[in-house]
Design a protein around this motif. Structure first.
Motif: not given
Length: 446
Positions: A381-389, A396-415
């Motif tokens: 649920g925490g907000d993140v930002v990626h330099r490219t996306y 979700g996060a674990g096992l040395g990885r973090v999975t991010v859904r790239f979307e905001t309130a102003a966008t459609p459901p993201g990848p």
């Protein structure tokens, strides 16, 4: 009692979960549960989609997962909730200068201090629908339910009748007719333990309680509670709407749907409350010396315990540790119906390094937490930002990885994309906050 319906109660529907659905398009229309996500976590708020599965606030996260395993379980973003609340409170103050916030998501408003001069049902309905539309716009799409009546009691009951996004106006003289058929638990203070005592006496509805003498209610429930219930079942409530005064303490408390007896769950709630209190202290640039816990037991007996630190603090670790010690001094084995944590003795300075260490809290605080207190860098649920996306949120996060859904309130459901936990192009976003004014209330509930 007022002669016209001039008391408004506004309650933002499933507030924390609604803010998450607003900002995460892929979760709209789906079950969302906000709170502690670990095995000792506690549910703060459940969306209406999750409530259909029996999930409710103050339930353990483990039980919520069993009831609704397909829900999105999010740690929460308290800065976003506070910022949204402030915008809504401004809308209410634009309507009337007399606003009494009860929590981040609800408030009373005295309409006699507003520009309204016609309190007929038609005029009030038009004004309230305009207000609800303004709240919806200011909050970015959050719905609120409103009740208007001649007293706080009836206005609050009315706001709950047509949720979500409801509106109910109760005319003068119709208050008793409204509440008589309702279960007596609709009256504030009638929780599981009290309702069980009343049930054994054959009292199930408000009408049943209204037929009982005051002396009999006092015999059943005790002096203070008996007298209070005798008045309230008759819709007798003349409490004024009081504007927020200068803050002398910051407190958080929850009243639970069922009496809690699990000591581990109570400790998690104390830690969560301490985190919320200290987040608000920091936002107001304050600290405090005195920590107080408020514990209301199953039989409505209320205990308060306080302790004073040698110097002011805004550290949730310190407040949580002391609050848990205070709770441990009270026998809670028979059940707790309300639990609160407060900090008073406020100052505008902080004693740094009060205990001379940087130790973690004894147990992780549950519920929506400020980022500074999160043990993990990335939490669901925490907000993140990626330099490219660009901006997104942690799926979700674990096992040395973090999975991010790239979307905001102003966008459609993201990848959805997965990265290494130490990816230099990915970092937590700066928590949302507002301009730091004093509009938000001193009490927080979900």
């Amino acid at each position: 009692m007022r002669s016209e319906p001039t008391v408004l109660h506004l309650d933002l529907d499933a507030f924390f979960a609604s803010v998450e659905q607003r900002d995460k398009p892929s979760l709209r229309g789906k079950p969302v549960i906000v709170g502690g996500i670990g095995p000792r976590g506690v549910v703060s708020t459940a969306s209406y989609e999750a409530r259909t599965f029996g999930v409710h606030s103050a339930m353990s996260t483990a039980q919520a997962r069993a009831l609704c395993p397909h829900a999105a379980f999010l740690n929460g973003r308290f800065g976003a909730y506070r910022a949204t609340s402030r915008r809504v409170m401004r809308v209410l103050r634009d309507l009337s200068p007399i606003v009494e916030p009860l929590s981040l998501d609800e408030a009373f408003v005295d309409l006699t201090a507003s520009a309204l001069d016609d309190f007929s049902p038609t005029a009030l309905e038009t004004a309230m629908r305009d207000l609800k539309a303004s709240v919806h716009e200011a909050s970015g799409g959050i719905a609120g339910s409103a009740g208007v009546a001649t007293s706080k009691l009836i206005a609050k009951i009315a706001s709950d009748l047509d949720k979500p996004d409801g509106l109910r106006i109760v005319g003068a003289g119709t208050e008793r007719d409204l509440i008589r058929p309702m279960q007596v638990t609709v009256i504030p203070g009638v929780g599981p333990a009290t309702s069980e005592r009343l049930r054994r006496a054959g009292i199930h509805t408000v009408a049943d309680a209204e037929r009982v003498t005051e002396a009999e209610l006092v015999r059943l429930l005790g002096n203070a509670h008996g007298h209070s219930l005798h008045k309230l079942v008759r819709a007798d409530d003349d409490r004024p709407v009081e504007s927020q005064r200068e803050t002398k303490s910051v407190s958080v408390e929850d009243t639970f749907d069922t009496d809690l007896v699990d000591a581990t769950l109570l400790r998690s709630i104390v830690a969560r409350h301490a985190a919320h209190v200290c987040e608000r202290l920091r936002a107001a640039r304050l600290s405090g010396r005195t920590v107080t816990v408020k514990i209301r037991l199953y039989d409505f007996t209320t205990h308060s315990r306080s302790a004073t630190l040698p110097a002011p603090t805004d550290d949730a670790r310190v407040v949580s540790r002391l609050a848990r010690q205070l709770v441990d001094d009270v026998d809670t084995g028979a059940g707790v119906r309300l639990l609160g944590v407060a900090v008073s003795g406020l100052a505008d300075w902080i004693q740094e390094d009060l205990f001379g260490d940087d130790e973690e809290p004894d147990e992780p605080p549950s519920g929506p937490l400020p980022a500074v207190h999160q043990r993990a860098r990335y939490v669901p649920g925490g907000d993140v930002v990626h330099r490219t996306y660009g901006p997104g949120w942690v799926w979700g996060a674990g096992l040395g990885r973090v999975t991010v859904r790239f979307e905001t309130a102003a966008t459609p459901p993201g990848p959805v994309r997965t990265f290494g936990i130490d990816d230099p192009d990915l970092e937590p976003a700066r928590p949302e906050d507002d301009d730091g004014d004093a509009d938000d209330p001193a009490t927080v509930s979900a």
